[in-house]
Design an enzyme around this catalytic site. Structure first.
Site: not given
Ligand code: SAH
Ligand code: SF4
Length: 350
Positions: A99, A340
């Site tokens: 996605e 995210c």
């Molecule tokens: N793997 C990388 C990039 C993808 S995740 C990382 O972890 O940085 C992108 C962002 O989404 C990250 O900052 C992560 O902490 C956040 N994220 C993951 N699950 C989430 C959720 N349920 N609610 C809000 N942000 C979330």
């Protein structure tokens, strides 16, 4: 457009990360300048072979019959939340799906949120993608294809964040290749400072970015600012604890001279106390950072709740008192699971 029939005709190569010369070789073109023409059609106009009107008709027909499309993937689903987020599902020839999301800020800035892997091996407790495990890495061309699909839907997309599915620094070489291609001023032409890599804190990957002097923006997903809490929320912390991550960020910042974003996903009663804010301030000390406060996007299958207004205010107040700059991310795309950390494709979907 991107509706490539889902059958096995055509060789399904991707031309999306190739240079003009590589296009000449791959397609067996007789004239070198046609490599440059096709490069420009793909990367500037995001065209299909049938639209490449300065190529001789015979060549166009050959390319369509042999390869179908310059892209290997197609868009298999588009979902809009009605205003500021559009989520697309991109299907690759092996039927793997990722996605990607277009986020609009309402002031004309559109950001592509790209995936770097199918699934993710890092297993963060609060992340839907983490529940999938890792299916496979994406190639640089497959990453660039997501952007081309997005540009076809929203031509004004000017910024890129690697915050979709996957951990970009667990697939560093392909992500860097994709970034270099997306940057090419003769092609897609996105400046490096409009691209952000977000990482859970893979120290070797942060060091690679520094060694390669890649002037993109860097974001660290912090979310827990003391080791015992972060070990549970983000298990990668047991391998690269906060002290080592911070050392890597200090070295990175010394050379790259760029402010780093610390993403902090806020979950009620989990990581939003006054002490948690103090821990964030302690981690931030000695670094030039801005903390991005992200209210947790709830997911039915995960046990966490989003931060309450009261918790948010008192956490933010404590950061202000400790002189830690922060911004608040407005959660976009929640209604389509496009925000995210909400990106996950059920594995039984093909
Ligand atoms: N793997 C990388 C990039 C993808 S995740 C990382 O972890 O940085 C992108 C962002 O989404 C990250 O900052 C992560 O902490 C956040 N994220 C993951 N699950 C989430 C959720 N349920 N609610 C809000 N942000 C979330
Ligand atoms: Fe992977 Fe990032 Fe999700 Fe953690 S937050 S599981 S690193 S995608």
């Amino acid at each position: 457009m991107s509706n490539i029939p889902d059958n096995n005709e055509g060789k399904r190569v991707s031309l999306c990360c190739l240079s003009p010369d590589e296009i000449v070789t791959t397609l067996g073109l007789s004239k070198r300048f046609q490599g440059r023409q096709i490069y420009s059609w793909i990367n500037e106009k995001h065209a299909e072979f049938s639209q490449m009107t300065n190529l001789p008709l015979q060549l166009r027909e050959r390319l369509i019959s042999e390869y179908q499309s310059p892209l290997s993937s197609h868009v298999s689903d588009v979902q809009s939340d009605g205003s500021d987020a559009l989520k697309i599902a991109v299907t690759y020839p092996d039927n793997a799906i990722v996605e990607a999301v277009i986020l609009s800020d309402g002031k004309g800035r559109n950001t592509a949120c790209l995936s770097s892997q199918i699934g993710c091996a890092m297993g963060c407790a609060f992340c839907r993608t983490g529940t999938m495990g890792l299916v496979r890495n994406l190639t640089a061309a497959e990453i660039v294809e997501q952007f081309i699909h997005i540009r076809r839907l929203q031509p004004d997309t000017s910024h890129i964040v690697f915050m979709g599915m996957g951990e970009p620094l667990a697939n560093t070489e392909q992500v860097i290749r994709a970034i270099e291609h997306l940057h090419d001023p003769d092609g897609i032409n996105i400046s490096y400072r409009r691209m952000t890599i977000s990482t859970c804190g893979l120290v070797p990957g942060i060091n690679t970015l520094r060694e390669r002097q890649l002037p993109v923006r860097l974001a660290l997903s912090l979310t827990g600012a003391n080791d015992s809490k972060r070990d549970i929320l983000m298990p990668i912390n047991t391998r690269y604890p906060l002290r080592e991550v911070k050392e890597a960020l200090i070295a990175y910042q010394k050379e790259m001279k760029k402010r780093i974003t610390l993403e902090y996903v806020m979950m009620s009663t989990v990581n939003v106390s006054q002490q948690d804010a103090k821990d964030v301030a302690l981690f931030a000390r000695g670094l030039e950072v801005v903390v991005n406060l992200i209210p947790y996007n709830e997911a039915a299958e995960l046990p966490f709740c989003t931060v309450s207004n009261r918790e948010f205010e008192s956490f933010a107040h404590e950061l202000t008192r400790l002189k830690v700059p922060y911004t608040q991310r407005l959660s976009k795309g929640q209604s389509i699971n496009g925000a995210c950390g909400q990106l996950a494709v059920p594995l039984n979907r093909s």
